[in-house]
Enzyme design. Structure first.
Site, PDB file in Angstrom:
ATOM      1  N   LYS A 156       1.604  69.947  28.175  1.00 15.86           N
ATOM      2  CA  LYS A 156       2.177  70.334  26.879  1.00 15.86           C
ATOM      3  C   LYS A 156       2.218  71.858  26.753  1.00 15.86           C
ATOM      4  O   LYS A 156       3.221  72.423  26.301  1.00 15.86           O
ATOM      5  CB  LYS A 156       1.351  69.723  25.729  1.00 15.86           C
ATOM      6  N   GLN A 211      -5.656  66.656  20.429  1.00 17.39           N
ATOM      7  CA  GLN A 211      -5.457  65.685  21.506  1.00 17.39           C
ATOM      8  C   GLN A 211      -6.408  64.490  21.337  1.00 17.39           C
ATOM      9  O   GLN A 211      -7.608  64.670  21.146  1.00 17.39           O
ATOM     10  CB  GLN A 211      -5.687  66.372  22.869  1.00 17.39           C
ATOM     11  N   ASP A 224       2.341  65.856  15.615  1.00 25.97           N
ATOM     12  CA  ASP A 224       2.194  64.536  16.249  1.00 25.97           C
ATOM     13  C   ASP A 224       2.705  63.426  15.333  1.00 25.97           C
ATOM     14  O   ASP A 224       2.898  62.297  15.785  1.00 25.97           O
ATOM     15  CB  ASP A 224       0.711  64.266  16.586  1.00 25.97           C
TER      16      ASP A 224
END
Ligand code: NAD
Length: 303
Positions: A57, A101, A124
């Site tokens: 990412k 994460q 997200d």
């Protein structure tokens, strides 16, 4: 991999096109005087898969001209300290998007941390406000993997109005948001899960099958309707046939399914690259939102 009857959907190529477009938009924003979009990436612990995902990412951000700010912490980080970090990032005008994460260590309440992220920085798309926006058809941040699946479907099939779509899996990260997206795209949606009866029969009726289960090669070729489009979200590490080392496979038995399907995503090289491209897209969207509005932490949300 055997030769296929169906066309392979090249997720890498689709993602490269999307990423190139985002990089262009970043250049245009900066030429107009804005700073680079900025993504804070928070990694707690040493989960090996998470390390790889975060590295990928961050690399993708760099290539698109997006600034990434990494916050790495030991597994021992307390929930209170993680929440304090999220609060600082929420209040920081130099941060447009926040990605924590997952999975988090067992002593941390994941739902509590997700709920602490400001919905307008929630790239997200996991915050309940964004889940609610998606479920009610409002604009918001859409989780990256389902968004990537929809992009692949639309670029492969065009309009999916009226198509029978089966989503296998009902997680908050993939299955549920994907079902909402497909409903908004006017597909006729069925969601199957661990308690569903007769999955082969449900699969046989579907024009579009999306598997997000986490069970290696569970969906068999003979389950599929001939000419179906198959999107395989699963990532499963299994021993190689030779017995030496491991390889990645999806939730669909690819070689069998490719003989029956009209279109199918491979694993790897299908949905995975699209997830990262959609994260960049969401970060750019967050930067545009921040530029348009005041990010005072006192501001009540949802707006
Ligand atoms: P999850 O474990 O949270 O959810 C799995 C879902 O599958 C559950 O809703 C469960 O009800 C359902 N399920 C379990 N067994 C089943 C069965 N026998 N029949 C039908 N349904 C069954 O997993 P998740 O986070 O949604 O991820 C699913 C898979 O997708 C995993 O392999 C994960 O690694 C992968 N994934 C890939 C990406 C990507 O970018 N490619 C992103 C996220 C997740």
């Amino acid at each position: 991999m055997m030769t296929t009857g169906g066309q392979i959907i090249d997720g890498k190529a689709h993602a490269a096109t999307l990423r190139a477009g985002i990089a262009q938009q970043v250049i245009a924003r900066m030429a107009a005087g804005a700073r680079a979009p900025a993504l804070a990436v928070v990694l707690v612990g040493d989960d090996p898969a998470s390390q790889v995902y975060v590295r990928n990412k961050i690399g993708a951000c760099e290539q698109a001209g997006i600034t990434s700010i990494e916050h790495r912490h030991d597994t021992s980080l307390s929930q209170a300290d993680l929440l304090a970090l999220v609060a600082r990032l929420n209040a920081d005008p130099a941060v447009d998007g926040i990605l924590v994460q997952l999975p988090l260590p067992a002593h941390i309440d994941t739902a509590c941390v997700i709920a602490a992220i400001h919905p307008d920085k929630d790239v997200d798309g996991f915050h309940p406000v964004n889940a609610g926006r998606l479920a009610t058809g409002l604009d918001g941040f859409v989780p990256c993997t389902p968004l990537g699946c929809l992009r692949l479907l639309e670029s492969t099939l065009g309009d999916i109005t009226g198509a029978e779509a089966l989503v296998i899996g009902r997680s908050n990260i993939v299955g549920r948001p994907l079902a909402s997206l497909l409903i908004s795209a006017s597909a006729t949606v069925t969601v199957a899960h661990s308690r569903s009866r007769d999955l082969p029969d449900l699969t046989r009726r579907a024009d579009i099958v999306i598997a997000a289960v986490g069970r290696a090669e569970m969906v068999r070729g003979h389950w599929l309707k001939p000419g179906a489009t198959v999107i395989d979200v699963g990532i499963n590490r299994v021993p190689r046939d030779s017995g030496v080392g491991t390889k990645l496979v999806g939730d669909v038995a690819f070689d069998e399914a490719a003989q029956v399907a009209a279109h199918i995503t491979p694993v790897p090289g299908g949905v995975g690259p699209m997830t990262i491209a959609c994260l960049l897209e969401n970060t750019l969207k967050a930067a545009s939102l921040a530029a348009a509005q005041d990010h005072s932490p006192q501001r009540p949300f949802p707006r």
